[in-house]
Scaffold this motif. Structure first.
Motif, short mmCIF file in Angstrom:
data_model
loop_
_atom_site.label_atom_id
_atom_site.label_comp_id
_atom_site.label_asym_id
_atom_site.label_seq_id
_atom_site.Cartn_x
_atom_site.Cartn_y
_atom_site.Cartn_z
N GLY A 308 7.59 -86.44 39.03
CA GLY A 308 6.86 -85.43 38.26
C GLY A 308 7.30 -84.02 38.60
N ARG A 309 7.38 -83.17 37.57
CA ARG A 309 7.90 -81.81 37.74
C ARG A 309 7.15 -81.03 38.80
NH1 ARG A 309 7.57 -78.90 32.45
NH2 ARG A 309 9.51 -79.98 31.93
N ASP A 310 5.80 -81.07 38.78
CA ASP A 310 5.03 -80.24 39.71
C ASP A 310 5.32 -80.61 41.16
OD1 ASP A 310 3.93 -78.95 37.57
OD2 ASP A 310 2.02 -80.03 37.63
N GLN A 311 5.30 -81.91 41.47
CA GLN A 311 5.53 -82.34 42.84
C GLN A 311 6.97 -82.07 43.27
OE1 GLN A 311 2.63 -82.45 44.27
NE2 GLN A 311 2.82 -84.49 45.19
N VAL A 312 7.92 -82.35 42.39
CA VAL A 312 9.32 -82.11 42.74
C VAL A 312 9.57 -80.62 42.96
CG1 VAL A 312 11.71 -82.32 41.96
CG2 VAL A 312 10.12 -84.20 41.58
N GLU A 313 8.97 -79.77 42.13
CA GLU A 313 9.10 -78.32 42.33
C GLU A 313 8.61 -77.92 43.72
OE1 GLU A 313 7.16 -76.02 39.39
OE2 GLU A 313 8.45 -76.66 37.75
N VAL A 315 8.39 -79.75 46.46
CA VAL A 315 9.31 -80.22 47.51
C VAL A 315 10.57 -79.37 47.55
CG1 VAL A 315 10.75 -82.15 48.27
CG2 VAL A 315 8.43 -82.58 47.43
N MET A 316 11.15 -79.09 46.38
CA MET A 316 12.39 -78.32 46.35
C MET A 316 12.18 -76.87 46.78
SD MET A 316 14.61 -80.52 45.78
CE MET A 316 15.84 -79.23 46.01
N GLY A 317 11.03 -76.30 46.41
CA GLY A 317 10.75 -74.94 46.86
C GLY A 317 10.65 -74.86 48.37
N ALA A 318 9.99 -75.83 49.00
CA ALA A 318 9.88 -75.85 50.45
C ALA A 318 11.23 -76.12 51.11
CB ALA A 318 8.87 -76.92 50.88
N ALA A 319 12.00 -77.04 50.51
CA ALA A 319 13.31 -77.37 51.08
C ALA A 319 14.25 -76.17 51.03
CB ALA A 319 13.92 -78.55 50.33
N SER A 320 14.27 -75.45 49.90
CA SER A 320 15.18 -74.31 49.77
C SER A 320 14.85 -73.22 50.78
CB SER A 320 15.13 -73.75 48.34
OG SER A 320 13.85 -73.23 48.04
N ALA A 321 13.56 -73.12 51.17
CA ALA A 321 13.17 -72.10 52.14
C ALA A 321 13.59 -72.45 53.57
CB ALA A 321 11.65 -71.88 52.08
N ILE A 322 13.88 -73.71 53.83
CA ILE A 322 14.33 -74.12 55.17
C ILE A 322 15.78 -73.72 55.42
CG2 ILE A 322 14.79 -76.13 56.66
CD1 ILE A 322 12.42 -77.52 55.30
N TYR A 323 16.60 -73.78 54.37
CA TYR A 323 18.01 -73.45 54.54
C TYR A 323 18.18 -71.97 54.90
CZ TYR A 323 19.05 -77.87 52.16
OH TYR A 323 19.14 -79.19 51.81
N GLU A 324 19.03 -71.72 55.89
CA GLU A 324 19.41 -70.35 56.22
C GLU A 324 20.58 -69.89 55.36
OE1 GLU A 324 20.25 -71.18 60.24
OE2 GLU A 324 18.14 -71.10 60.87
N SER A 325 21.46 -70.81 55.01
CA SER A 325 22.55 -70.55 54.07
C SER A 325 22.85 -71.84 53.34
CB SER A 325 23.81 -70.05 54.80
OG SER A 325 24.38 -71.09 55.59
N LEU A 326 23.37 -71.70 52.13
CA LEU A 326 23.70 -72.88 51.33
C LEU A 326 24.83 -72.53 50.39
CD1 LEU A 326 23.00 -75.80 50.41
CD2 LEU A 326 21.46 -74.78 48.73
N ARG A 389 5.47 -78.48 56.34
CA ARG A 389 5.30 -77.40 55.37
C ARG A 389 4.52 -77.85 54.13
NH1 ARG A 389 10.28 -73.13 55.35
NH2 ARG A 389 10.79 -73.24 57.57
N LEU A 390 4.55 -79.15 53.85
CA LEU A 390 3.89 -79.66 52.65
C LEU A 390 2.64 -80.48 52.99
CD1 LEU A 390 7.09 -80.71 50.70
CD2 LEU A 390 5.54 -78.83 50.12
N ARG A 391 2.14 -80.31 54.21
CA ARG A 391 0.94 -81.04 54.63
C ARG A 391 -0.23 -80.70 53.70
NH1 ARG A 391 -0.31 -83.59 59.26
NH2 ARG A 391 1.57 -82.75 60.28
N GLY A 392 -0.86 -81.71 53.16
CA GLY A 392 -1.97 -81.52 52.25
C GLY A 392 -1.54 -81.25 50.82
N VAL A 393 -0.24 -81.13 50.58
CA VAL A 393 0.29 -80.87 49.24
C VAL A 393 1.02 -82.10 48.71
CG1 VAL A 393 1.82 -79.41 47.87
CG2 VAL A 393 0.48 -78.41 49.73
N VAL A 394 1.85 -82.69 49.56
CA VAL A 394 2.58 -83.91 49.22
C VAL A 394 2.26 -84.95 50.29
CG1 VAL A 394 4.86 -84.95 48.90
CG2 VAL A 394 4.43 -82.63 48.08
N ASP A 395 1.97 -86.17 49.88
CA ASP A 395 1.62 -87.26 50.79
C ASP A 395 2.63 -87.37 51.91
OD1 ASP A 395 0.97 -89.64 52.06
OD2 ASP A 395 0.50 -90.69 50.20
N ALA A 396 2.16 -87.36 53.17
CA ALA A 396 3.03 -87.42 54.32
C ALA A 396 3.85 -88.70 54.38
CB ALA A 396 2.21 -87.27 55.61
#
Length: 402
Positions: A308-313, A315-326, A389-396
Motif C-alpha cells: 500500500g502506498r501510505d505504508q510504503v511511503e 518506510v521509504m521516507g524513514a529509510a532515505s533519512a538514514i542514508y548519509e549519502s546515496l 524509527r517506525l515504532r507504532g507506525v509500521v508493525d515491528a
C-alpha cells in the motif's frame, strides 16, 4: 526563439520555448552555446523553456576581458537564471558542470535539479605541469585543438568538429590559458560535500579517457547526497554532441521526476528519476508521485513485504533519512522493469551497496519495488534502525529482530 541581454553587459542569452520550468545549459572548455542545439532539439518534455549562453571569452564573447574564473562564470550564469525568473534545472558539461553546481548551490529555493555531463571535479583535475601545459597552449592552434577533441571523443560529427575548431581557435591564448588553469586548479567548494542538496544526474561518455569512471566515482559522486550516474556507450568527452538523442533521453527522464505542471513525457517511461529524486527530499510524501496505490515493497531489511502506498511511503521516507549519502551508479531498463545499482553510507560512514528493481504498472507508476542490500551486518543494523524509527507506525514484525 529570442535573445536577451543582462543590463548593459555583454552577457546575452537565448530563450527557446515556454514553460514554468527553465533548463539552463552551460558549455565547457573551448566551446560555445551552440554545442547544445542538436541535443536540445531532441528533448521531448513539454513545459520547459531552454536557455543557452556563451561564457566570457567564448563564442560571441571572445573579446571579453578577464578574469576567466569560476566566480565570474557562476555570477554571469546566475544573472541569467535570475533574469529568467523561474524554477530551473541547470545542465553543464565539463568545466560548465562545475559552474552549474555553483549556480544551483546559490539558489536552493529555485534550483529544481542539476545535470552534470562529463563533469570535471569542482576541486579540479590537478594535472601535473607537463600535462596541463598541453591544454594551456591550445589557444590559436586549431590543429592541436582538433587533435585533442578527436583523442577525447571517438564519434565526432564532422561538420560540428570543424565548426568548433574554428570557434575555439578564435579564443584568445590568454583566455585559453586561464580556462585550463580554472578547471585544473578547481574551486575551494570542491573539497567539501556539495551545498546543492537536490536531485543530481551525472551523464558520462563511456569512452571518455579524460573524465573517467574512476574520476567520477572518487571525486564527483561522493559529494552529492542523492545522485544518479548513467554511462553512454560509444561516446567520449563531448557525449552531448556525439549522442545527442541518448543524452536528451536521460535528461527527459530526469525532468520526469521534477514536479511542475504542464509537463508531458513519452508514454511508458519508468519513473526511476522520481524514485531517485525522492531520496534527495528524504520525506515520505516525496515518494508518492512515483507509486501506484497498491505498491508492494520488498527488501533485504524487511522480513516480509510492505503493501500500500501510505505504508510504503512511510518506510521509504524513514529509510532515505538514514542514508548519509546515496549514489545511483548504473541503470538498465528492460520492458516494465528498471534496475538501479547504488552505493551508500550510513551510521557514520558504514558502506552499503545494492540493487533496486522497480516494476511499473500499465500507467507507468511503480507497482513493485525490490531493494537488495549488502553486506549482511549492515542489513541487520539498517533493519533495526528502521524498526525503531517506525515504532507504532509500521508493525515491528516487518523488521529483523536481531
Amino acid at each position: 526563439m529570442k535573445t536577451e541581454r543582462i543590463g548593459h553587459s555583454d552577457v546575452r542569452f537565448r530563450r527557446q520555448g515556454e514553460g514554468e520550468l527553465a533548463a539552463v545549459f552551460v558549455h565547457g572548455f573551448l566551446d560555445d552555446q551552440y554545442v547544445w542545439d542538436d541535443m536540445i532539439s531532441s528533448l521531448t518534455t513539454s513545459g520547459v523553456e531552454r536557455v543557452t549562453l556563451d561564457l566570457a571569452g567564448c563564442g560571441d564573447r571572445t573579446e571579453a576581458s578577464g578574469p576567466f574564473a569560476y566566480e565570474r562564470f557562476a555570477a554571469e550564469v546566475g544573472s541569467v537564471v535570475d533574469a529568467v525568473g523561474k524554477r530551473f534545472v541547470v545542465v553543464g558539461q565539463s568545466l560548465g558542470a562545475a559552474v552549474a553546481e555553483l549556480v544551483a548551490a546559490e539558489r536552493p529555493e529555485r534550483a529544481a535539479g542539476l545535470v552534470l555531463v562529463n563533469p570535471v571535479p569542482l576541486a579540479g583535475t590537478q594535472l601535473p605541469d607537463e600535462v596541463i601545459e598541453r591544454f594551456r597552449s591550445l589557444g590559436g592552434d586549431p590543429a592541436a585543438q582538433r587533435a585533442v577533441r578527436m583523442q577525447l571523443s571517438p564519434a565526432w560529427p564532422a561538420a560540428e568538429l570543424d565548426r568548433l575548431v574554428v570557434g575555439g581557435a578564435r579564443m584568445r591564448p590568454e583566455a585559453v590559458r586561464d580556462f585550463a588553469d580554472c578547471w585544473n586548479t578547481g574551486h575551494p567548494a570542491g573539497g567539501r560535500p556539495s551545498r546543492f542538496e537536490g536531485p543530481t544526474l551525472v551523464v558520462r561518455g563511456g569512452d571518455d579517457g579524460f573524465v573517467t569512471e574512476e574520476l567520477v566515482g572518487e571525486h564527483v559522486l561522493p559529494r552529492f547526497g542523492s545522485v544518479r550516474s548513467v554511462p553512454v556507450s560509444g561516446a567520449g568527452h563531448w557525449v552531448h554532441i556525439e549522442q545527442p538523442a541518448r543524452v536528451a533521453g536521460h535528461i527527459d527522464d530526469f525532468l520526469a521526476g521534477v514536479p511542475f505542471s504542464g509537463r508531458t513525457t513519452p508514454s511508458g517511461t519508468v519513473p526511476a528519476q522520481a524514485w531517485t529524486n525522492a531520496f534527495a527530499a528524504k520525506s515520505p510524501g516525496a515518494f508518492g508521485e512515483a507509486f501506484a496505490a497498491d505498491v508492494v515493497l520488498e527488501a533485504s531489511v524487511l522480513t516480509r513485504p510492505v503493501e500500500g502506498r501510505d505504508q510504503v511511503e512511510r518506510v521509504m521516507g524513514a529509510a532515505s533519512a538514514i542514508y548519509e549519502s546515496l549514489a545511483f551508479t548504473e541503470e538498465v531498463v528492460n520492458g516494465r522493469r528498471t534496475y538501479l545499482e547504488w552505493g551508500a553510507t550510513a551510521f557514520g560512514g558504514m558502506r552499503l551497496e545494492g540493487v533496486t528493481i522497480l516494476t511499473k504498472d500499465g500507467e507507468g507508476r511503480i507497482a513493485r519495488a525490490a531493494i537488495h542490500h549488502r553486506p549482511l551486518d549492515a542489513v541487520k543494523r539498517f533493519s533495526a534502525e528502521l524498526r525503531e524509527r517506525l515504532r507504532g507506525v509500521v508493525d515491528a514484525e516487518h523488521f529483523h529482530q536481531g
